[in-house]
Enzyme design. Sequence first.
Site, PDB file in Angstrom:
ATOM      1  N   TYR A 146      51.107  -5.933   1.328  1.00 54.38           N
ATOM      2  CA  TYR A 146      50.502  -4.791   2.164  1.00 54.38           C
ATOM      3  C   TYR A 146      49.035  -5.314   2.541  1.00 54.38           C
ATOM      4  CZ  TYR A 146      47.946  -0.427   3.204  1.00 54.38           C
ATOM      5  OH  TYR A 146      47.403   0.736   3.883  1.00 54.38           O
ATOM      6  N   ASP A 241      44.868 -13.024   1.537  1.00 52.77           N
ATOM      7  CA  ASP A 241      44.287 -11.638   1.380  1.00 52.77           C
ATOM      8  C   ASP A 241      44.034 -11.345  -0.232  1.00 52.77           C
ATOM      9  OD1 ASP A 241      45.518  -8.232   2.271  1.00 52.77           O
ATOM     10  OD2 ASP A 241      43.748  -8.974   1.187  1.00 52.77           O
ATOM     11  N   LYS A 269      37.620  -3.754  -2.270  1.00 57.12           N
ATOM     12  CA  LYS A 269      37.592  -3.096  -3.639  1.00 57.12           C
ATOM     13  C   LYS A 269      36.257  -3.605  -4.400  1.00 57.12           C
ATOM     14  CE  LYS A 269      42.658  -2.851  -3.233  1.00 57.12           C
ATOM     15  NZ  LYS A 269      42.936  -1.362  -3.299  1.00 57.12           N
TER      16      LYS A 269
END
Length: 432
Positions: A146, A241, A269
């Site tokens: 994702y 990613d 994050k």
Amino acid sequence: MSRNTDQSRKLQHRAEQFIPGGVNSPVRAFRSVGSEPLYIVRGHGSHIYDADGNDYIDYIGSWGPLILGHAAPVVIDAIIAAARNGTSFGASTPAEADLAELIISAFTHMQKVRFVSSGTEATMSAIRLARAYTKRKYIVKFEGCYHGHSDGLLVKAGSGVATLGIPGSAGVPEEFTQFTLALPYNDTNAVEQAFGKFKHQIACVIVEPVVGNMGCVPPAPGYLEALRAMTARDNSLLIFDEVMTGFRLAFGGAQELYGIQPNLTTMGKIIGGGLPVGAYGGPSEIMNLIAPLGPVYQAGTLSGNPLAMAAGYATLNYLLKHKDVYATLDKLAAELVAGVAAAAKDAGVTISHNRVGSMFTWFFTAGPVTDWTSAEKCDTKAFGNFFRAMLENGIYLPPSQFEVAFLSATHTEQDMQQTIAAAKQAFAGVAA
Ligand code: KE4
């Protein structure tokens, strides 16, 4: 005696009047674990407290950002100091280059970085940049990975090798996913075949170098090396990613751990320390295509927000000065994962697990879980029972079998022992 969660229930009913499902991100609704969402009012270190005053050991850490734990003093002090000078100016501030320089120091391939406000924006922008740099249309992603919710990345799992993307969400026209190839993770042949079928047409391959979004799934030995070789051979860009793995698995993320240099890296994050930050970075030759220098447009009102920069800088600066944190996290996580696995075995409950550093998942299947096909074999009902039993015992796991749990620098040996004890009780219930 079950925990009282009346206040959370009341808050959920109120929120549902104004917010779809009462939540601002679907996973928070606890739907896949057959539970009602908790409303969290406070966090401190490795613990969070819900609206009814219940105390939980937290293994989500806001889905990864809080590697220093909740309300880390060094982060809170930095946010307060920045906030006293204002919250946003829509102009450049010194803090942006400070954080950019610190991030670039962690990634050898990186010379420039651009800040955005989420991981979704980071991956969406990096893909646009890769298409502009290569002048190609096709992109490769992997089933079970994702990368945020931009249209071109919301594709259903491919039904076979090099299947053109089928929209994985309502509202995404097939034209928006027709250039997205969704391939099985950890399958180098599938990538070979895609490059054979779409020779010199693939702008980039975007991959979670260690997957967190089907539960924790590490790359098979040689897999990342193969992606690096195949993309280089075809002059396609490799995008790591590292929104989840960046500064999580090592100060230099998965690319430091596995010794692979991508062309572009996306982040989020941890680099925001719990405030909204995303970023993408790479060599100047590629990054200088971004406006205002080049023709690739990307912008954002709150990009480089001074409070978020301060929180991110405080977090990364702490990690830079205390790199021993990573070994401690690895040791503690290993102990926890083994302890829970042993509890399951003793109770005759079949689970498997994957762990890389302080990212881990217990899978309710015999395993091994190496890709989406093996992950989806999990008994999600059994996971739901386990999740609820652990919650009852004050352990807050990710409310989905297909998410990854995280440790922070504030988790203690006592937290580990309490969690293993709770698992013994939970498995006793599951096995009954
Ligand atoms: P955000 O847009 O949620 O900041 O980042 C998207 C993203 C990109 N890349 C990776 C590897 C990610 O894990 C994410 C977001 N992760 C999820 C947790 N699986 C966020 C939690 C949520 O969606 O509420």
